[in-house]
Design an enzyme around this catalytic site. Structure first.
Site, short mmCIF file in Angstrom:
data_model
loop_
_atom_site.label_atom_id
_atom_site.label_comp_id
_atom_site.label_asym_id
_atom_site.label_seq_id
_atom_site.Cartn_x
_atom_site.Cartn_y
_atom_site.Cartn_z
N LEU A 46 135.81 37.41 39.64
CA LEU A 46 137.25 36.84 39.25
C LEU A 46 137.77 36.03 40.01
O LEU A 46 137.54 35.60 41.08
CB LEU A 46 138.12 38.35 39.47
CG LEU A 46 137.78 39.67 38.94
CD1 LEU A 46 136.75 40.28 39.30
CD2 LEU A 46 139.04 40.59 38.90
N CYS A 47 138.93 35.22 39.24
CA CYS A 47 139.72 34.15 39.78
C CYS A 47 138.76 33.05 40.35
O CYS A 47 137.80 32.64 39.67
CB CYS A 47 140.33 34.70 41.16
SG CYS A 47 141.70 33.78 41.55
N ILE A 48 138.81 32.71 41.72
CA ILE A 48 137.99 31.72 42.38
C ILE A 48 136.50 32.11 42.38
O ILE A 48 135.66 31.41 42.77
CB ILE A 48 138.57 31.06 43.40
CG1 ILE A 48 137.93 29.71 44.14
CG2 ILE A 48 138.64 32.12 44.73
CD1 ILE A 48 137.97 28.82 43.08
N THR A 71 136.08 35.93 34.80
CA THR A 71 137.40 36.09 34.20
C THR A 71 138.27 35.37 35.20
O THR A 71 138.29 35.46 36.40
CB THR A 71 138.00 37.33 33.99
OG1 THR A 71 138.93 37.39 32.87
CG2 THR A 71 138.33 38.33 35.11
#
Length: 224
Positions: free
Chosen positions: A141-143, A195
């Protein structure tokens, strides 16, 4: 999934506690919630290392006199039920998931400082490589997809729409797909689901959508 079709067992790797210097708490907790609602059992892990630095989350400024341990801080989110990442064995799990937060780019690797030339914590690299070699899915997720790309290189991921990070992913050998809230990019060949979450300007409900979507994708890949 194992032949017995037991509840999937998923490892969740945390990077501290707090968006600016550790795991993003909303992403971590909502990932754990999504896994629980999908019937998975979870074991949290974190590397037993010092944080790169400590950030005062009220002011956003570094606390130069402070020092914290990634495993100890991650235990706050895991309610103490956490193990050192060096204990992780891919054979014991059906999948592994990495929530985001700056800790993923500061403590798990040095992407926040070194971009595509970043180094990766040895236990993190071993966990990713062992999971991939075993043909088991990885969620990020994210970075955190940048971390996965640095280790595995030729993968397809998303961090949303940030052009600079997308260029860094390409420089590391990966392929980036632009996405928005709640969308998931699935690299079926490598069994990776990603995501964007807080790589976009997001509400907590949008983070919940992303966490649920990536967890469903990871568990679907685990059943294949």
């Amino acid at each position: 999934m194992s032949a017995s079709q037991a509840a999937p067992k998923v490892a969740v790797v945390l990077s501290g506690c707090g968006v600016y210097d550790g795991a993003e708490i909303h992403e971590a907790v909502l990932t754990l919630l999504a896994l629980s609602r999908q019937g998975a059992t979870v074991q949290c892990f974190a590397p037993d290392v010092a944080q790169h630095h400590v950030i005062n989350h009220l002011t956003g400024q570094p606390d130069d006199g402070a020092s914290r341990n990634v495993l100890v801080e991650s235990a706050r989110i895991a309610r103490g039920r956490i193990a050192p990442l060096g204990d992780y064995q891919a054979a014991d799990f059906d999948a592994i998931v990495f929530p985001g937060g700056f800790g993923a780019a500061k403590n798990l690797c040095s992407f926040a400082f070194d971009g595509p030339d970043c180094t990766v914590n040895p236990d993190i690299e071993q966990a990713i490589r062992a999971t991939h070699a075993a043909g088991k899915p990885i969620g990020a997720l994210c970075i955190a997809p940048a971390l996965i790309t640095r280790v595995l290189k030729s993968v397809t991921v998303t961090i949303g729409s940030d052009s600079g990070t997308a260029e860094a992913i390409a420089a590391m050998g990966g392929s980036h797909t632009i996405t928005t809230h709640g969308e998931v990019v699935i690299d079926a060949t490598n069994k990776i689901a990603t995501t964007p979450c807080y790589m976009l300007d997001a509400t907590i409900s949008q983070i919940a959508d992303g966490a649920e979507a990536v967890v469903k994708a990871v568990l679907s890949l685990a059943r294949q």
